[in-house]
Write a protein that holds these residues in place. Structure first.
Motif: not given
Ligand code: HAM
Length: 438
Positions: A79, A81, A109, A111, A116, A118, A123, A125, A127, A269, A273-274, A290-291, A313, A315
């Protein structure tokens, strides 16, 4: 040797997929700039500690980490952030506030790959680091995400922004008998609920909240469906923490996007950190994850060694977004196009008139191509033009041999006209499509 395959959970971007990716990125960038954000970028890997410090167990368990030759522990960014917080911390005294930054980053990641999800994805972002009027910054973030989704054709019946507040939920949980130490457990439980089967969730809840009475209260609280119901349900001690949410919904209304937004107490979430407002954007009908997700993280900068500065912020990932847009048939314009394809009957005419036309059109910024074989039949060249999705064929046939004219064929409707080369070049000044800045 057998052919080596790509790694599971990664994607190859052939030109067709690359066209979609570029189209998504262009939209993200345009929406960011429209909403007053400026672009930054961070390294693809960071010290491992940056992610293990404050993001929480879930993301720490999904890291691709490595030890470099000097024995330093690193990780590929999952990520952005934490990198943003680190970068802002480094220049905190010289950056004009509010800091409104955006980036489009490739993330990894570890995962389990699924629809949806990968192991490598992109992403967007955005902020905002701003120390006043929190709800305006919160609303501006949500507005920016909705602004983008609207710009690609999604309407209020397609998507929903589900909004809640961790600060409010903490107060509410405490009013129901939970103690501070249990809050993290409840957050991660609620965040997992929609992603796992109900029986697995029940087992998890029983294990993590052994007290049946507390579990019962949690379930009752989860059924609160609107801000109105929340105000009714919450005891006096919680009312103050509902106020920022009410203000936020009021601002979103004034900004004209209330139809896209709703309160949902179950949004907490996954990241640790939120601290305050949290939101996720979903497709209203499908079962997609979630998108987009984001929220307020007022302690992260301080937690990473900086001053206490409030931030908010989100993503938005490209994977779910693309599935959603494909389902709604909204990816039509995300294709490679060619503006002009020069078709010629006789290469002797072509070398003079044709190559000069290629040069003039390219100089004007239009994408222009031609067949390298000197002897292809015109029908075959026209086929090539359509397989490259050319908008126009510029035909140099026998009928134009003794004139300064070309035949211009509109590939979309098949209509054609004869026109003098100089008039044609003048006319192209009015063509807006695909013109890149010179
Ligand atoms: P997050 O919920 O982990 O938030 O990811 C945000 C979006 O990234 C998800 O809703 C999804 O669309 C996409 N995403 C996450 N993981 C994957 C994955 N493995 N494959 C495909 N898409 C993925 C964050 O990352 C926070 N840092 C967002 C943020 C920014 N909060 C504050 N500022």
């Amino acid at each position: 040797m057998e052919k080596i395959q790509s790694v599971k959970g990664t994607r190859d971007f052939y030109p067709e997929e690359m066209a979609v990716r570029n189209w998504l990125f262009d939209g993200w960038q345009a929406a960011s700039l429209r909403n007053g954000f400026v672009e930054y970028d961070s390294p693809i890997f960071e010290y491992l500690q940056l992610y293990t410090a404050k993001s929480g167990d879930e993301i720490a368990g999904q890291l691709f980490s490595l030890t470099d030759r000097g024995g330093r522990e690193l990780a590929i960014r999952p990520e952005t952030t934490p990198s943003l917080a680190r970068m802002v911390n480094q220049r905190i005294n010289s950056l004009p506030r509010p800091v409104k930054w955006f980036s489009i980053s490739r993330l990894c990641r570890a995962e389990r790959p699924q629809k949806g999800r990968l192991r490598e994805f992109f992403q967007w972002n955005t902020d905002i680091i701003s120390d006043s009027a929190y709800e305006y910054a919160d609303a501006d973030c949500i507005y920016t995400a909705v602004d983008y989704l609207r710009s690609v054709g999604l309407i209020k019946d397609d998507i929903i922004v589900k909004i809640s507040s961790r600060a409010m939920l903490a107060e509410l949980l405490k009013s129901q008998g939970f103690v501070d130490e249990q809050l993290g457990t409840v957050y991660s439980l609620l965040d997992k609920q929609p992603k796992i089967p109900p029986d697995k969730f029940t087992a998890m809840a029983e294990e993590q909240i052994p007290d049946a009475d507390l579990r019962e209260r949690l379930m009752r609280l989860q059924s609160v469906g609107s801000i109105g119901e929340l105000i009714e349900f919450a005891p006096e001690s919680v009312q103050k923490s509902i106020y920022p949410l009410e203000t936020l919904f009021h601002i979103l209304g004034k900004m004209g996007i209330s139809d896209y937004c709703g309160f949902d107490i179950n949004i907490v979430r996954g990241l640790a950190y939120y601290t305050g407002m949290v939101f996720e954007i979903f497709d209203r009908r499908s079962q997609l994850r979630a998108v987009c997700g984001g929220g307020r993280y007022d302690n992260l900068l301080a937690g990473l060694g900086g001053p206490s500065v409030p931030a908010v912020g989100f993503g938005m990932g490209d994977v779910v977004l693309e599935i959603l847009l494909r389902e709604k048939n909204l990816l039509d314009s995300a294709k490679n196009h060619l503006d002009f394809f020069i078709v010629y009957d006789d290469y002797k005419i072509f070398e003079d008139k044709g190559l000069s036309l290629v040069n003039s059109l390219r100089e004007k910024g239009f994408s222009t191509a031609f067949d390298y074989r000197r002897t292809s039949a015109m029908a075959r060249q026209l086929k090539m033009a359509s397989s490259q999705a050319a908008r126009f064929a510029v035909i140099l046939g026998q009928e134009t041999i003794d004139s300064d004219e070309i035949t211009l064929k509109n590939m979309a409707d098949g209509s054609q006209k004869r026109i003098a080369i100089k008039d044609f070049l003048k006319e192209t000044d009015k063509y807006e499509f695909q013109r890149r800045p010179l």
